[in-house]
Write an enzyme that holds these catalytic residues in place. Structure first.
Site, mmCIF file in Angstrom:
data_model
loop_
_atom_site.group_PDB
_atom_site.id
_atom_site.type_symbol
_atom_site.label_atom_id
_atom_site.label_comp_id
_atom_site.label_asym_id
_atom_site.label_seq_id
_atom_site.Cartn_x
_atom_site.Cartn_y
_atom_site.Cartn_z
ATOM 1 N N SER A 139 0.852 -1.186 0.000
ATOM 2 C CA SER A 139 0.000 0.000 0.000
ATOM 3 C C SER A 139 0.883 1.229 0.000
ATOM 4 O O SER A 139 2.069 1.160 0.354
ATOM 5 C CB SER A 139 -0.879 -0.014 1.260
ATOM 6 O OG SER A 139 -1.506 1.232 1.470
ATOM 7 N N TYR A 152 -2.159 -0.601 10.340
ATOM 8 C CA TYR A 152 -2.137 -0.978 8.923
ATOM 9 C C TYR A 152 -0.785 -0.617 8.298
ATOM 10 O O TYR A 152 -0.180 -1.428 7.579
ATOM 11 C CB TYR A 152 -3.272 -0.254 8.201
ATOM 12 C CG TYR A 152 -3.447 -0.624 6.759
ATOM 13 C CD1 TYR A 152 -4.095 -1.801 6.392
ATOM 14 C CD2 TYR A 152 -2.989 0.214 5.740
ATOM 15 C CE1 TYR A 152 -4.281 -2.137 5.062
ATOM 16 C CE2 TYR A 152 -3.167 -0.112 4.406
ATOM 17 C CZ TYR A 152 -3.812 -1.283 4.064
ATOM 18 O OH TYR A 152 -3.990 -1.618 2.738
#
Length: 241
Positions: A139, A152
């Site tokens: 990501s 995350y």
């Protein structure tokens, strides 16, 4: 997309969204795809859509035993494994001061331990095939700090490190390992933020799952045979500055 004729690819988190789009694109390019997910009904529907080129296996990516079963199912159904796309992930956000132990651990297990177990599970088959490709879907949160992404982001930064180290460890076997770093992509996982103003993104919009899938298809294909340990950003220019 380059031809993937004859290749067998495992795609985790393939029941919907980005994973399902990746599976469809890979099959369209000639691959046979083992679709894995904990969402059985949706996963079986995607595999059925792919016909003989698709197989669904229920799969908890945090389970080493499940990973062994996935690798065995792929080899039994298609005779080989050529690539793994570690796509499955969970996305949760919270300020670091209010993040919980349980959520932090869960995201580390799914988003980092899962890919680690997957790499270990497929290496024997990839070595037997004479090499192959592993694509870890990280990501932009694995490239830059983002508010509310302590859990995350930690997992996705870790996946970036796992990719680089694995690329060096596995190069001797002809196994390539690369990471893809999507920004905001319009999928069911990000449904809560699709209506936001995306004018801060240079291209002015969210990405589409197919735009990530096309890059993954390239990394799975022989067209990227001299590419390993690399990081590819698909974020509309968001992290360019």
């Amino acid at each position: 997309m380059s031809s993937l004729a004859g290749k067998v690819v495992i795609v985790t988190g393939a029941a919907r969204g980005q994973g399902a789009a990746e599976a469809r694109l890979l099959v369209a390019a000639g691959a046979r795809v083992v679709c894995t997910d904990v969402r059985e009904e949706e996963g079986r529907a995607v595999a059925a859509e792919l016909g003989d080129a698709g197989l669904f296996v229920r799969h908890d990516v945090t389970s080493a035993e499940d990973w062994r079963e996935v690798a065995s199912a792929a080899a039994t159904a298609y005779g080989r494994i050529d690539a793994l796309v570690n796509n499955a992930a969970l996305w949760r956000t919270a300020p670091v001061e209010s993040e919980t132990y349980e959520t932090f651990e869960l995201l580390l297990r799914v988003n980092l331990l899962g890919p680690f177990l997957g790499i270990q599970a497929v290496v024997p088959a990839l070595r037997e095939a004479g090499g192959g490709s592993i694509v870890n879907v990280s990501s932009t949160a694995g490239l830059v700090g983002i508010p509310g992404h302590a859990a995350y982001g930690s997992a996705k930064f870790g996946l970036r490190g796992l990719t680089r180290s694995s690329a060096l460890d596995l190069a001797r076997y002809g196994i390539r390992v690369n990471s893809v770093h999507p920004g905001a992509v319009d999928t069911p996982m990000t449904a809560a933020v699709t209506d936001r103003d995306w004018s801060h993104v240079p291209l002015g919009r969210m990405g589409r799952a197919e735009e990530v899938g096309g890059l993954i298809g390239f990394l799975v294909s022989d067209a990227s045979s001299y590419v390993t340990g690399a990081e590819f950003t698909v974020d509309g220019g968001l992290t360019t500055g």
